[in-house]
Design a protein around this motif. Structure first.
Motif, PDB file in Angstrom:
ATOM      1  N   LEU A   1      40.929  13.434  42.975  1.00  0.00           N
ATOM      2  CA  LEU A   1      41.528  14.679  43.473  1.00  0.00           C
ATOM      3  C   LEU A   1      41.715  14.672  44.988  1.00  0.00           C
ATOM      4  O   LEU A   1      42.178  15.660  45.559  1.00  0.00           O
ATOM      5  CB  LEU A   1      40.650  15.868  43.062  1.00  0.00           C
ATOM      6  N   SER A   2      41.312  13.576  45.631  1.00  0.00           N
ATOM      7  CA  SER A   2      41.445  13.440  47.091  1.00  0.00           C
ATOM      8  C   SER A   2      40.744  14.562  47.851  1.00  0.00           C
ATOM      9  O   SER A   2      41.174  14.944  48.944  1.00  0.00           O
ATOM     10  CB  SER A   2      42.918  13.370  47.516  1.00  0.00           C
ATOM     11  N   LEU A   3      39.687  15.109  47.265  1.00  0.00           N
ATOM     12  CA  LEU A   3      38.876  16.114  47.963  1.00  0.00           C
ATOM     13  C   LEU A   3      37.709  15.367  48.626  1.00  0.00           C
ATOM     14  O   LEU A   3      36.600  15.286  48.091  1.00  0.00           O
ATOM     15  CB  LEU A   3      38.379  17.179  46.979  1.00  0.00           C
ATOM     16  N   THR A   4      38.003  14.817  49.795  1.00  0.00           N
ATOM     17  CA  THR A   4      37.041  13.907  50.422  1.00  0.00           C
ATOM     18  C   THR A   4      36.055  14.623  51.345  1.00  0.00           C
ATOM     19  O   THR A   4      35.266  13.975  52.031  1.00  0.00           O
ATOM     20  CB  THR A   4      37.782  12.809  51.206  1.00  0.00           C
ATOM     21  N   GLY A   5      36.109  15.982  51.339  1.00  0.00           N
ATOM     22  CA  GLY A   5      35.112  16.718  52.126  1.00  0.00           C
ATOM     23  C   GLY A   5      33.708  16.500  51.586  1.00  0.00           C
ATOM     24  O   GLY A   5      32.734  16.513  52.335  1.00  0.00           O
ATOM     25  N   THR A   6      33.587  16.316  50.291  1.00  0.00           N
ATOM     26  CA  THR A   6      32.287  16.026  49.676  1.00  0.00           C
ATOM     27  C   THR A   6      31.974  14.559  49.936  1.00  0.00           C
ATOM     28  O   THR A   6      32.749  13.685  49.574  1.00  0.00           O
ATOM     29  CB  THR A   6      32.334  16.319  48.159  1.00  0.00           C
ATOM     30  N   LYS A   7      30.848  14.305  50.591  1.00  0.00           N
ATOM     31  CA  LYS A   7      30.569  12.941  51.061  1.00  0.00           C
ATOM     32  C   LYS A   7      29.680  12.153  50.109  1.00  0.00           C
ATOM     33  O   LYS A   7      28.821  12.713  49.428  1.00  0.00           O
ATOM     34  CB  LYS A   7      29.895  12.994  52.439  1.00  0.00           C
ATOM     35  N   LYS A   8      29.886  10.841  50.113  1.00  0.00           N
ATOM     36  CA  LYS A   8      29.007   9.943  49.369  1.00  0.00           C
ATOM     37  C   LYS A   8      28.087   9.249  50.361  1.00  0.00           C
ATOM     38  O   LYS A   8      28.542   8.470  51.199  1.00  0.00           O
ATOM     39  CB  LYS A   8      29.822   8.899  48.599  1.00  0.00           C
ATOM     40  N   GLY A   9      26.811   9.602  50.299  1.00  0.00           N
ATOM     41  CA  GLY A   9      25.839   8.945  51.164  1.00  0.00           C
ATOM     42  C   GLY A   9      25.129   7.863  50.382  1.00  0.00           C
ATOM     43  O   GLY A   9      25.481   6.689  50.431  1.00  0.00           O
ATOM     44  N   CYS A  10      24.122   8.262  49.607  1.00  0.00           N
ATOM     45  CA  CYS A  10      23.294   7.289  48.879  1.00  0.00           C
ATOM     46  C   CYS A  10      23.823   6.991  47.483  1.00  0.00           C
ATOM     47  O   CYS A  10      23.561   5.933  46.932  1.00  0.00           O
ATOM     48  CB  CYS A  10      21.882   7.839  48.769  1.00  0.00           C
ATOM     49  N   ASP A  11      24.561   7.924  46.892  1.00  0.00           N
ATOM     50  CA  ASP A  11      25.052   7.814  45.517  1.00  0.00           C
ATOM     51  C   ASP A  11      23.913   7.726  44.504  1.00  0.00           C
ATOM     52  O   ASP A  11      24.094   7.202  43.417  1.00  0.00           O
ATOM     53  CB  ASP A  11      25.987   6.596  45.366  1.00  0.00           C
TER      54      ASP A  11
ATOM     55  N   CYS B   1      20.127  12.029  49.247  1.00  0.00           N
ATOM     56  CA  CYS B   1      20.499  12.466  50.597  1.00  0.00           C
ATOM     57  C   CYS B   1      21.125  13.858  50.696  1.00  0.00           C
ATOM     58  O   CYS B   1      21.141  14.450  51.770  1.00  0.00           O
ATOM     59  CB  CYS B   1      21.445  11.439  51.226  1.00  0.00           C
ATOM     60  N   GLY B   2      21.708  14.353  49.619  1.00  0.00           N
ATOM     61  CA  GLY B   2      22.312  15.690  49.638  1.00  0.00           C
ATOM     62  C   GLY B   2      23.726  15.749  50.202  1.00  0.00           C
ATOM     63  O   GLY B   2      24.335  16.823  50.221  1.00  0.00           O
ATOM     64  N   ALA B   3      24.274  14.617  50.642  1.00  0.00           N
ATOM     65  CA  ALA B   3      25.619  14.642  51.246  1.00  0.00           C
ATOM     66  C   ALA B   3      26.693  15.083  50.253  1.00  0.00           C
ATOM     67  O   ALA B   3      27.744  15.577  50.646  1.00  0.00           O
ATOM     68  CB  ALA B   3      25.974  13.257  51.797  1.00  0.00           C
ATOM     69  N   CYS B   4      26.405  14.923  48.976  1.00  0.00           N
ATOM     70  CA  CYS B   4      27.409  15.194  47.929  1.00  0.00           C
ATOM     71  C   CYS B   4      27.249  16.581  47.317  1.00  0.00           C
ATOM     72  O   CYS B   4      27.840  16.844  46.273  1.00  0.00           O
ATOM     73  CB  CYS B   4      27.274  14.136  46.841  1.00  0.00           C
ATOM     74  N   THR B   5      26.475  17.469  47.957  1.00  0.00           N
ATOM     75  CA  THR B   5      26.178  18.779  47.364  1.00  0.00           C
ATOM     76  C   THR B   5      27.439  19.628  47.180  1.00  0.00           C
ATOM     77  O   THR B   5      28.219  19.806  48.125  1.00  0.00           O
ATOM     78  CB  THR B   5      25.182  19.555  48.254  1.00  0.00           C
ATOM     79  N   VAL B   6      27.630  20.129  45.969  1.00  0.00           N
ATOM     80  CA  VAL B   6      28.691  21.098  45.675  1.00  0.00           C
ATOM     81  C   VAL B   6      28.048  22.232  44.880  1.00  0.00           C
ATOM     82  O   VAL B   6      26.856  22.168  44.555  1.00  0.00           O
ATOM     83  CB  VAL B   6      29.851  20.472  44.851  1.00  0.00           C
ATOM     84  N   HIS B   7      28.814  23.265  44.575  1.00  0.00           N
ATOM     85  CA  HIS B   7      28.307  24.330  43.707  1.00  0.00           C
ATOM     86  C   HIS B   7      28.956  24.200  42.325  1.00  0.00           C
ATOM     87  O   HIS B   7      30.167  23.974  42.234  1.00  0.00           O
ATOM     88  CB  HIS B   7      28.671  25.710  44.244  1.00  0.00           C
ATOM     89  N   VAL B   8      28.156  24.329  41.301  1.00  0.00           N
ATOM     90  CA  VAL B   8      28.669  24.419  39.934  1.00  0.00           C
ATOM     91  C   VAL B   8      28.166  25.748  39.387  1.00  0.00           C
ATOM     92  O   VAL B   8      26.949  25.984  39.360  1.00  0.00           O
ATOM     93  CB  VAL B   8      28.198  23.236  39.070  1.00  0.00           C
TER      94      VAL B   8
ATOM     95  N   ARG C   1      23.741  24.998  43.548  1.00  0.00           N
ATOM     96  CA  ARG C   1      23.965  23.690  44.156  1.00  0.00           C
ATOM     97  C   ARG C   1      23.608  22.557  43.190  1.00  0.00           C
ATOM     98  O   ARG C   1      22.631  22.625  42.454  1.00  0.00           O
ATOM     99  CB  ARG C   1      23.221  23.534  45.470  1.00  0.00           C
ATOM    100  N   VAL C   2      24.439  21.547  43.274  1.00  0.00           N
ATOM    101  CA  VAL C   2      24.316  20.392  42.390  1.00  0.00           C
ATOM    102  C   VAL C   2      24.610  19.150  43.211  1.00  0.00           C
ATOM    103  O   VAL C   2      25.460  19.174  44.105  1.00  0.00           O
ATOM    104  CB  VAL C   2      25.360  20.544  41.237  1.00  0.00           C
ATOM    105  N   LEU C   3      23.887  18.071  42.921  1.00  0.00           N
ATOM    106  CA  LEU C   3      24.207  16.788  43.550  1.00  0.00           C
ATOM    107  C   LEU C   3      25.301  16.148  42.699  1.00  0.00           C
ATOM    108  O   LEU C   3      25.048  15.718  41.575  1.00  0.00           O
ATOM    109  CB  LEU C   3      22.957  15.905  43.609  1.00  0.00           C
ATOM    110  N   SER C   4      26.504  16.102  43.256  1.00  0.00           N
ATOM    111  CA  SER C   4      27.640  15.672  42.435  1.00  0.00           C
ATOM    112  C   SER C   4      27.593  14.187  42.106  1.00  0.00           C
ATOM    113  O   SER C   4      28.300  13.739  41.203  1.00  0.00           O
ATOM    114  CB  SER C   4      28.967  16.043  43.103  1.00  0.00           C
ATOM    115  N   CYS C   5      26.741  13.411  42.805  1.00  0.00           N
ATOM    116  CA  CYS C   5      26.618  11.984  42.452  1.00  0.00           C
ATOM    117  C   CYS C   5      25.772  11.797  41.192  1.00  0.00           C
ATOM    118  O   CYS C   5      25.778  10.730  40.600  1.00  0.00           O
ATOM    119  CB  CYS C   5      26.049  11.168  43.612  1.00  0.00           C
TER     120      CYS C   5
END
Ligand code: FES
Ligand code: FES
Length: 155
Positions: free
Chosen positions: A31-41, A45-52, A56-60
């Motif tokens: 979706l090219s929504l690159t604001g959500t970051k991949k840190g540790c995968d 690290c929490g870089a990928c946190t989004v809301h579901v 809050r959810v770790l999207s990785c």
């Protein structure tokens, strides 16, 4: 291949991909929504946190297929339609709460949920409930100040 219907920031998407694709990779790669970051995968690290559904959810750590029929919000969906920043975004700018900025989207998504949950009553509480979000630059004092101000503003 599997077909998944995702509600991202209020927009419906129908996507077909390998059922093993994580929500993080669906956001960034499909979706090219690159604001959500991949840190540790790997959930560290929490870089990928989004809301579901507002939490809050770790999207990785979540498969995109698990988000079927649920409401996903990313950093791109936080500001108002007219472009006004969310109060937490504005507070991060005001307090200079970032250096490289890589952890910032995850910090902000986590902070918004933390305040909504009522877990931002003191600096200690903010530190405890934001502990899953790491900042390698060490911008923590400014992050805490930003979250405190945004929490106070919403009281
Ligand atoms: S990338 Fe998900 S927790 Fe680090
Ligand atoms: S501002 Fe750079 S990792 Fe947090």
């Amino acid at each position: 291949m599997t077909t998944v219907h995702l509600d991202i920031n209020g927009h419906e998407h129908e996507l077909s991909f390998d059922p093993r694709v994580t929500l993080l990779d669906a956001l960034r790669e499909h979706l090219s929504l690159t604001g959500t970051k991949k840190g540790c995968d790997q959930g560290q690290c929490g870089a990928c946190t989004v809301h579901v559904d507002g939490e809050r959810v770790l999207s990785c750590l979540m498969l995109a297929a698990q988000a079927e029929g649920r409401k996903v919000t990313t950093i791109e969906g936080l500001a108002a339609e007219n472009g006004d920043l969310h109060p937490v975004q504005a507070a991060f700018l005001e307090h200079d709460a970032f250096q490289c900025g890589y952890c910032t989207p995850g910090q902000i998504m986590s902070a918004v949920a933390c305040i909504r949950e009522g877990h931002a009553g003191s600096d200690d509480e903010i530190r405890e409930y934001m502990a899953g979000n790491l900042c390698r630059c060490g911008a923590y004092p400014h992050i805490v100040a930003a979250v405190r101000e945004a929490a106070e503003a919403t009281r």
